[in-house]
Design a protein around this motif. Structure first.
Motif, PDB file in Angstrom:
ATOM      1  N   ALA A  48      -7.878   0.398  10.684  1.00  7.96           N
ATOM      2  CA  ALA A  48      -8.554   1.690  10.760  1.00  7.96           C
ATOM      3  C   ALA A  48      -9.765   1.779   9.832  1.00  7.96           C
ATOM      4  O   ALA A  48     -10.448   2.809   9.809  1.00  7.96           O
ATOM      5  CB  ALA A  48      -7.573   2.821  10.436  1.00  7.96           C
ATOM      6  N   GLY A  49     -10.036   0.736   9.065  1.00  9.30           N
ATOM      7  CA  GLY A  49     -11.188   0.730   8.180  1.00  9.30           C
ATOM      8  C   GLY A  49     -10.960   1.388   6.844  1.00  9.30           C
ATOM      9  O   GLY A  49     -11.924   1.693   6.132  1.00  9.30           O
ATOM     10  N   ALA A  50      -9.704   1.610   6.463  1.00 14.10           N
ATOM     11  CA  ALA A  50      -9.419   2.273   5.194  1.00 14.10           C
ATOM     12  C   ALA A  50      -9.475   1.278   4.039  1.00 14.10           C
ATOM     13  O   ALA A  50      -9.263   0.077   4.211  1.00 14.10           O
ATOM     14  CB  ALA A  50      -8.043   2.939   5.247  1.00 14.10           C
ATOM     15  N   THR A  51      -9.757   1.796   2.866  1.00 16.54           N
ATOM     16  CA  THR A  51      -9.705   1.006   1.638  1.00 16.54           C
ATOM     17  C   THR A  51      -8.310   1.178   1.053  1.00 16.54           C
ATOM     18  O   THR A  51      -7.973   2.227   0.499  1.00 16.54           O
ATOM     19  CB  THR A  51     -10.779   1.490   0.642  1.00 16.54           C
ATOM     20  OG1 THR A  51     -12.069   1.394   1.256  1.00 16.54           O
ATOM     21  CG2 THR A  51     -10.740   0.669  -0.628  1.00 16.54           C
ATOM     22  N   VAL A  52      -7.493   0.143   1.160  1.00 12.35           N
ATOM     23  CA  VAL A  52      -6.068   0.240   0.891  1.00 12.35           C
ATOM     24  C   VAL A  52      -5.758  -0.311  -0.490  1.00 12.35           C
ATOM     25  O   VAL A  52      -6.215  -1.400  -0.863  1.00 12.35           O
ATOM     26  CB  VAL A  52      -5.255  -0.511   1.960  1.00 12.35           C
ATOM     27  CG1 VAL A  52      -3.752  -0.362   1.703  1.00 12.35           C
ATOM     28  CG2 VAL A  52      -5.612  -0.004   3.351  1.00 12.35           C
ATOM     29  N   THR A  53      -4.972   0.452  -1.247  1.00 11.35           N
ATOM     30  CA  THR A  53      -4.395   0.007  -2.514  1.00 11.35           C
ATOM     31  C   THR A  53      -2.881   0.064  -2.368  1.00 11.35           C
ATOM     32  O   THR A  53      -2.318   1.092  -1.977  1.00 11.35           O
ATOM     33  CB  THR A  53      -4.846   0.901  -3.677  1.00 11.35           C
ATOM     34  OG1 THR A  53      -6.286   0.870  -3.771  1.00 11.35           O
ATOM     35  CG2 THR A  53      -4.252   0.427  -4.991  1.00 11.35           C
ATOM     36  N   TRP A  54      -2.215  -1.053  -2.704  1.00  9.05           N
ATOM     37  CA  TRP A  54      -0.775  -1.174  -2.443  1.00  9.05           C
ATOM     38  C   TRP A  54      -0.063  -1.399  -3.763  1.00  9.05           C
ATOM     39  O   TRP A  54      -0.347  -2.348  -4.496  1.00  9.05           O
ATOM     40  CB  TRP A  54      -0.548  -2.347  -1.502  1.00  9.05           C
ATOM     41  CG  TRP A  54       0.829  -2.407  -0.897  1.00  9.05           C
ATOM     42  CD1 TRP A  54       1.870  -1.567  -1.129  1.00  9.05           C
ATOM     43  CD2 TRP A  54       1.301  -3.376   0.046  1.00  9.05           C
ATOM     44  NE1 TRP A  54       2.960  -1.927  -0.390  1.00  9.05           N
ATOM     45  CE2 TRP A  54       2.642  -3.036   0.343  1.00  9.05           C
ATOM     46  CE3 TRP A  54       0.728  -4.486   0.665  1.00  9.05           C
ATOM     47  CZ2 TRP A  54       3.420  -3.784   1.231  1.00  9.05           C
ATOM     48  CZ3 TRP A  54       1.482  -5.219   1.551  1.00  9.05           C
ATOM     49  CH2 TRP A  54       2.810  -4.880   1.831  1.00  9.05           C
ATOM     50  N   LEU A  55       0.884  -0.522  -4.092  1.00 10.96           N
ATOM     51  CA  LEU A  55       1.630  -0.597  -5.343  1.00 10.96           C
ATOM     52  C   LEU A  55       3.012  -1.186  -5.072  1.00 10.96           C
ATOM     53  O   LEU A  55       3.783  -0.658  -4.260  1.00 10.96           O
ATOM     54  CB  LEU A  55       1.770   0.792  -5.973  1.00 10.96           C
ATOM     55  CG  LEU A  55       2.653   0.887  -7.220  1.00 10.96           C
ATOM     56  CD1 LEU A  55       2.080   0.041  -8.357  1.00 10.96           C
ATOM     57  CD2 LEU A  55       2.831   2.340  -7.647  1.00 10.96           C
ATOM     58  N   LEU A  56       3.347  -2.296  -5.759  1.00 12.67           N
ATOM     59  CA  LEU A  56       4.639  -2.961  -5.637  1.00 12.67           C
ATOM     60  C   LEU A  56       5.175  -3.258  -7.033  1.00 12.67           C
ATOM     61  O   LEU A  56       4.415  -3.580  -7.947  1.00 12.67           O
ATOM     62  CB  LEU A  56       4.510  -4.272  -4.849  1.00 12.67           C
ATOM     63  CG  LEU A  56       4.059  -4.149  -3.391  1.00 12.67           C
ATOM     64  CD1 LEU A  56       3.754  -5.520  -2.820  1.00 12.67           C
ATOM     65  CD2 LEU A  56       5.128  -3.450  -2.559  1.00 12.67           C
ATOM     66  N   ARG A  57       6.493  -3.179  -7.195  1.00 19.84           N
ATOM     67  CA  ARG A  57       7.077  -3.438  -8.509  1.00 19.84           C
ATOM     68  C   ARG A  57       7.432  -4.905  -8.700  1.00 19.84           C
ATOM     69  O   ARG A  57       7.612  -5.355  -9.827  1.00 19.84           O
ATOM     70  CB  ARG A  57       8.323  -2.586  -8.700  1.00 19.84           C
ATOM     71  CG  ARG A  57       9.471  -2.912  -7.752  1.00 19.84           C
ATOM     72  CD  ARG A  57      10.680  -2.059  -8.048  1.00 19.84           C
ATOM     73  NE  ARG A  57      11.790  -2.335  -7.134  1.00 19.84           N
ATOM     74  CZ  ARG A  57      12.984  -1.752  -7.209  1.00 19.84           C
ATOM     75  NH1 ARG A  57      13.211  -0.854  -8.144  1.00 19.84           N
ATOM     76  NH2 ARG A  57      13.934  -2.051  -6.353  1.00 19.84           N
ATOM     77  N   SER A  58       7.582  -5.671  -7.627  1.00 14.83           N
ATOM     78  CA  SER A  58       7.949  -7.076  -7.721  1.00 14.83           C
ATOM     79  C   SER A  58       6.692  -7.937  -7.779  1.00 14.83           C
ATOM     80  O   SER A  58       5.803  -7.832  -6.926  1.00 14.83           O
ATOM     81  CB  SER A  58       8.802  -7.486  -6.522  1.00 14.83           C
ATOM     82  OG  SER A  58       8.956  -8.886  -6.450  1.00 14.83           O
ATOM     83  N   LEU A  59       6.617  -8.790  -8.775  1.00 15.39           N
ATOM     84  CA  LEU A  59       5.450  -9.649  -8.926  1.00 15.39           C
ATOM     85  C   LEU A  59       5.370 -10.675  -7.795  1.00 15.39           C
ATOM     86  O   LEU A  59       4.285 -10.922  -7.262  1.00 15.39           O
ATOM     87  CB  LEU A  59       5.496 -10.353 -10.288  1.00 15.39           C
ATOM     88  CG  LEU A  59       4.357 -11.346 -10.568  1.00 15.39           C
ATOM     89  CD1 LEU A  59       3.005 -10.645 -10.502  1.00 15.39           C
ATOM     90  CD2 LEU A  59       4.559 -12.028 -11.916  1.00 15.39           C
TER      91      LEU A  59
END
Length: 626
Positions: free
Chosen positions: A91-102
């Motif tokens: 969709a053309g979004a600027t995505v930031t993804w938060l994860l707790r597992s390295l």
């Protein structure tokens, strides 16, 4: 922490040279509190990742260019399936993804170069604001064992603060009182899964209203809230507050059908405590479906509502097909099937023709009539159904969804029966007799495997009950017709589950062997197993009593025969007995001789009469010759 080996530890050691030579991940950032030896992407130890056609539609709609243009900033909080991230990127979004597992963050950063991946806990997230915050996995897996544990309410507040002045928050919240937790059959201890190590939060929102109030206290306005079925990680049906609890809604019969289909697809072959379809059906009839939903999905914003979807949204768990339904409108296609899907001679159907209609489900009425032993009205309903199905046929053949619809998919309205939600239709026409036999046979199977009361003995098999139901409509059934109907049911189950030929063969044998004491063939629950065991014990005790009764009868007759033989032997051993024996023998001989004498006498009389007639005929001929 779990006492079992952590799933993330590799079975073989990695090549150190390859690790050193690997290029750095420019889109991966460690913010603090990340978990090193952990994974949230192991399906054997962790809850399933959010996925499905419904979430794909919601993610795509909220991140669409018309919602703010390309480059819209999106924060995805927690583990999600790769397909949902792909929808946002497309969709053309600027995505930031938060994860707790390295380790999960490294894998996701390598798989999605266009996504900025943050690894750490939610409490370490920078105070940035985004146009769209998506937390379809909830907030439970945003905490980390490497830092302080934030309560659920605080994490909801932190996600709300990440929404800018014109932004939107999508949050899925698990319902601990939901059907999926109630019927779960498995270890319930603290170390049952990797997600069970965190402490219980007494201030956690325990209802949809409490969740909406908590979000409102954080400064957001709820656009709409849904109850999700059957599971929050893979929802197939979303019910908005407009239809929740409204037992008088014209959508209520259709909701019962689609919710039952969703639970059947989700729990087929999974061990459970009890059939979740019964609990969900009772909740829908009582208007309490909000309390037992798998989870609640809330879409909120900082100002006036902007995203108002349909009252009910239905989608495929393994696919893209999604459609919406309003109380006052017809079903509307939202996302079509990605490609024509054909399996086992069946084709995937589209949007149902009708959803909101006044009437009753035919299966509910038949179950009610069977429970009350109202055979007269039951016959009327079966005749009406049989006539309606045959009216849809052309030259004895059926096509379209009606060919594979059973009594649970038929709504009886004032204008006649209509087909509700049917997921498949045959590619080639089906004989109308096969379709009718399959529908009634399927109902007979549910009567038996569900231990439903009916007017006929509990020892009746599915074939016997089907024959009785067809006889009410003046129809008969042969064994080849039954096998053709079972083959059609196997084709439907194969199209739904993707069964292999060997599995199809075993499934067909199980269907043909349905009789009292058989467990349900789709969703096997501990309660249903107990009922099946009770029926088997009843049959066993009944057979034992019959054997005891037969043995008592045989023993009684043996005693009387022995007594009579003893008396006869006594009579024969005494002088009176001998005299009676000789007299009886003499009587038999005299009677035999008298019968033989009477027979000879009759023969002589017959011969004399024949001679007289012959002489008379000869005398009559002499004057005629003179």
């Amino acid at each position: 922490m779990p006492d079992r080996p952590v799933a993330l530890v590799p079975a073989e050691s990695a090549d150190l040279a390859e690790v050193v030579a690997a290029p750095p991940l420019e889109n991966l950032h460690r913010i603090g509190g990340e978990m090193f030896s952990w994974t949230d992407r192991d399906p054997q130890r962790s809850p399933a990742l959010p996925s499905g056609g419904l979430l794909r539609y919601l993610f795509g709609s909220l991140a669409a260019p018309e919602k703010g243009g390309p480059g819209r900033t999106v924060l995805v909080a927690g583990p999600h399936s790769d397909e949902l991230i792909g929808v946002l990127v497309d969709a053309g979004a600027t995505v930031t993804w938060l994860l707790r597992s390295l380790t999960d963050a490294e894998e996701c950063a390598a798989a999605h170069p266009a996504v900025t991946v943050l690894t750490g806990t939610l409490g370490k997230l920078a105070p940035d604001q985004y146009d769209l915050v998506l937390a379809a996995d909830g907030v439970t897996r945003l905490n980390s064992a490497e830092g302080d544990q934030m309560p659920v309410g605080a994490m909801i507040d932190r996600l709300s603060l990440a929404v800018n002045a014109e932004g939107t928050l999508l949050l899925m919240h698990d319902n601990h009182f939901g059907v999926h937790h109630t019927v779960r059959l498995g270890p319930e201890g603290r170390h049952g899964t990797d997600a069970s190590w965190y402490p219980e939060d007494s201030a956690r929102p325990a209802s949809r209203a409490a969740l909406v109030d908590r979000i409102a206290s954080a400064g957001l306005v709820a656009d709409i809230s849904f109850a999700a079925f059957p599971d929050p990680a893979a929802p197939a049906v979303l019910l908005s507050e407009k239809v929740l609890g409204d037992v008088a809604s014209p959508l209520r019969p259709w909701l019962g059908s689609v919710v039952a289909q969703a639970f059947t697809a989700a729990y087929r072959g999974r061990p459970v405590l009890s059939d979740p379809r019964r609990l969900a059906g009772r909740a829908l009839r009582a208007g309490a479906e909000d309390a037992v939903a798998g989870g609640w999905l809330v879409i909120a914003g900082s100002d006036k509502p902007r995203f108002m979807p349909h009252d009910v949204i239905v989608g495929d768990v393994h696919g893209t097909f999604t459609y919406g339904v309003d109380v006052s409108g017809s079903p509307e296609l939202l996302v079509p099937v990605s490609e024509p899907l054909e399996r086992a001679g069946l084709r995937r159907t589209g949007v149902p023709s009708v959803a909101a209609a006044d009437g009753y489900l035919l299966e509910d009425r038949l179950l009610e009539l069977c429970a009350t032993s109202d055979v007269r009205r039951l016959r009327q309903e079966v005749i009406q159904f049989d006539s309606w199905v045959r009216d849809q046929a052309r030259d004895g053949m059926l096509s379209g969804p009606v060919a594979v619809a059973d009594v649970s998919d038929v709504l009886i309205t004032r204008d006649g029966p209509v087909v509700l939600a049917v997921r498949w239709e045959p590619i080639d026409p089906v004989p109308v007799d096969t379709a009718v036999v399959r529908s009634l046979w399927q109902f007979a199977v549910r009567l038996i495997t569900g231990a439903r009361p009916h007017p006929w003995p509990i020892t009746s098999s599915a074939m016997d009950l089907t024959t009785i139901l067809l006889g009410m409509a003046g129809r008969g059934m042969t064994e080849p017709e039954l096998r053709a109907a079972v083959d059609l049911q196997v084709a439907i189950d194969s199209a739904e589950l993707g069964l292999r030929p060997a599995e199809q063969h075993d499934h067909k044998l199980n269907l043909l062997a349905v009789q009292p004491g058989t467990v349900p063939v789709d969703v096997v629950g501990y309660r249903e197993l107990t009922e099946a065991l009770w029926r088997q014990r009843y049959q066993t005790s009944h057979l034992l009593h019959m054997m005891e009764w037969t043995e008592d009868i045989i023993a009684s007759r043996d005693r009387w025969l022995s007594k009579m033989d003893w008396e006869i032997q006594i009579y024969r051993a005494s002088w009176p007995g001998r005299f009676l024996t000789v007299s009886r023998t003499a009587y038999r001989l005299i009677s035999r001789d008298l019968r033989a004498a009477r027979s000879r006498r009759r023969q002589r009389k017959a011969a004399a009469a024949a001679a007289r007639r012959w002489r008379k005929s000869q005398k009559a001929k002499l004057p005629a010759e003179d």
